[in-house]
Design an enzyme around this catalytic site. Structure first.
Site, PDB file in Angstrom:
ATOM      1  CE1 TYR A 142      -3.496  -2.688   0.668  1.00  0.00           C
ATOM      2  CE2 TYR A 142      -4.652  -0.620   1.044  1.00  0.00           C
ATOM      3  CZ  TYR A 142      -4.675  -1.976   0.790  1.00  0.00           C
ATOM      4  OH  TYR A 142      -5.883  -2.616   0.656  1.00  0.00           O
ATOM      5  CE  LYS A 192       1.572 -17.039  -2.771  1.00  0.00           C
ATOM      6  NZ  LYS A 192       1.196 -18.406  -3.236  1.00  0.00           N
ATOM      7  CG  ASP A 225      -1.762 -19.909  -1.744  1.00  0.00           C
ATOM      8  OD1 ASP A 225      -1.158 -20.021  -0.654  1.00  0.00           O
ATOM      9  OD2 ASP A 225      -1.376 -20.472  -2.788  1.00  0.00           O
ATOM     10  CG  ASP A 249      -8.072  -4.952   1.407  1.00  0.00           C
ATOM     11  OD1 ASP A 249      -8.990  -4.509   2.120  1.00  0.00           O
ATOM     12  OD2 ASP A 249      -8.041  -4.817   0.162  1.00  0.00           O
ATOM     13  CG  ASP A 253     -13.621  -7.409   1.864  1.00  0.00           C
ATOM     14  OD1 ASP A 253     -13.407  -6.686   2.870  1.00  0.00           O
ATOM     15  OD2 ASP A 253     -14.092  -6.981   0.800  1.00  0.00           O
TER      16      ASP A 253
HETATM   17  C1  IPM Z   1     -10.444  -1.600   3.828  1.00  0.00           C
HETATM   18  C2  IPM Z   1     -10.703  -0.942   2.515  1.00  0.00           C
HETATM   19  C3  IPM Z   1      -9.580   0.049   2.217  1.00  0.00           C
HETATM   20  C4  IPM Z   1      -8.300  -0.737   2.072  1.00  0.00           C
HETATM   21  C5  IPM Z   1      -9.825   0.967   1.001  1.00  0.00           C
HETATM   22  C6  IPM Z   1     -11.125   1.729   1.113  1.00  0.00           C
HETATM   23  C7  IPM Z   1      -8.671   1.916   0.802  1.00  0.00           C
HETATM   24  O1  IPM Z   1     -10.861  -1.891   1.521  1.00  0.00           O
HETATM   25  O2  IPM Z   1     -10.297  -0.889   4.844  1.00  0.00           O
HETATM   26  O3  IPM Z   1     -10.405  -2.826   3.871  1.00  0.00           O
HETATM   27  O4  IPM Z   1      -7.978  -1.243   0.988  1.00  0.00           O
HETATM   28  O5  IPM Z   1      -7.565  -0.842   3.059  1.00  0.00           O
HETATM   29 MG    MG Z   2     -10.887  -3.899   2.218  1.00  0.00          MG
END
Ligand code: IPM
Ligand code: MG
Length: 368
Positions: A142, A192, A225, A249, A253
């Site tokens: 990032y 990884k 993975d 990240d 999710d």
């Molecule tokens: C998260 C989001 C952020 C990230 C975006 C909005 C920049 O996806 O907080 O998970 O990628 O960190």
């Molecule tokens: Mg995210």
């Protein structure tokens, strides 16, 4: 002593809608529990860009640095897709994380009993699930340099750099081990190392920190993975997962959907202690700005409310009040209240954002 300060940055899309419900809970804490915060509000993301031409002004940055805790809604939206990269809404969020040095991002994935049959996974796979993803938040791909889109011969090349120093890895590893000791005492580190040097270093440093200072914690390593696969195969094998910024990240999710909906997952981003002993801290739901449903009053405010509960627990040492909020949410869900994201294909009548917030306040009243 002055009241602790909260800076609210509601941001874009559904951010302001879900944050309106958090404000009801903050007010309730003041009225009914005598826990009063000095609340101020400011702009971030597209909202700040519209007003000031930048996704985060220096003045807002300074206020965030001075606040005892920051509550953030969400940033981004299609309206801003074509903006120059440097002023995109997401840059505002990333600047907050970087300049406040919020290196440990805690993303707890907990399955509420009332939602166990709603997950896309089998009920026995997710019932009682309680895992914590600790995502490194201030480094890695990032932020690594060099980055950019460059000309190379007669074509363009896009470059990002995965970069981790030993101390960056060690401090987030410590955060994960400390948390594990208060939970089931297990950490699984994901990288990884089979294809990335930064992954080899990650694995080595996590192991060193473990052997030196946390030999009592059970540590395992997994390629990210394979970790993603195990997370949906049998998530209850995990307690704390520690991983880098990008893998974190993605994995968080995926973990969110184990709990039924992205609308359920809160997060805490913590840095080093400030002069008053509290950690630098920002709290935000894991879901984004959800532009497709923004402005319709149907977003699920629970992830944002749970993020405020995390603020009570991690910034203000009020774990009991945090549990009170979590129990109120548990009760409302057990009563069958569902926002649209929590309804299966068989449907049912969803409640709106405000009605969900009001029901949680009523459940808080009933807890006294
Ligand atoms: C998260 C989001 C952020 C990230 C975006 C909005 C920049 O996806 O907080 O998970 O990628 O960190
Ligand atoms: Mg995210």
């Amino acid at each position: 002593m002055a009241n602790p300060s909260l800076l609210i940055l509601a941001g874009d899309g559904i951010g302001p809608e879900v944050m309106a419900e958090v404000k009801k809970i903050v007010a309730w804490m003041g009225d009914r529990r005598g826990i009063v915060f000095d609340v101020s509000e400011d702009l971030v993301g597209g909202a700040a860009y519209d007003a000031h031409g930048t996704p985060l002004t220096d003045a807002t940055m300074a206020r965030a640095q001075a606040a005892d805790a920051v509550l953030l809604g969400a940033v981004g939206g299609p309206k801003y897709d074509r903006l120059d990269f440097s002023v995109k809404p997401e840059r505002g969020l990333l600047r907050l994380r970087k300049e406040m040095d919020l290196f440990a991002n805690l993303r707890p994935a907990q399955c509420f009993d009332a939602l166990a049959d709603f997950s896309s996974l089998k009920e026995e796979v997710v019932a009682g699930l309680d895992i914590m993803i600790v995502r490194e938040l201030t480094s890695g791909v990032y932020f690594g340099e060099p980055r950019g889109i460059f000309k190379e011969g007669n074509e363009r090349v896009g470059i990002n750099t995965q970069r981790y120093t030993e101390s960056e890895i060690a401090r987030v590893a410590r955060a994960a081990f400390d948390l594990a000791r208060k939970r089931s005492n297990k950490v699984c580190s994901m990288e990884k190392a089979n294809v990335m040097e930064s992954g080899i270093l990650w694995r080595d440093v996590v192991q060193e920190v473990h052997d030196r200072d946390y030999p009592d914690v059970e540590l395992s390593h997994m390629y990210a993975d394979a970790g993603a696969m195990q997370l949906v195969r049998w998530p209850k094998q995990f307690d704390v997962i520690v991983t880098d910024n990008l893998f974190g990240d993605l994995l968080s999710d995926a973990a969110a959907m184990l709990t039924g909906s992205l609308g359920m997952l809160p997060s805490a981003s913590l840095g080093a202690p400030m002069a008053n002993g509290r950690p630098k801290a920002m709290y935000e739901p894991v879901h984004g700005s959800a532009p497709d449903i923004a402005g319709q009053g149907k977003a699920n405010p629970i992830a944002c409310i749970l993020s405020f509960a995390m603020a009570l627990r991690y910034s203000f040492d009020m774990g009991e009040e945090a549990t009170r909020i979590e129990s109120a949410i548990e009760k409302v869900l057990a009563d069958g209240l569902r926002t649209a994201d929590l309804l299966g294909p068989e449907g049912g009548a969803p409640v709106g954002t405000a009605a969900m917030g009001d029901a949680i306040v009523a459940a808080l009243d009933a807890s006294l």
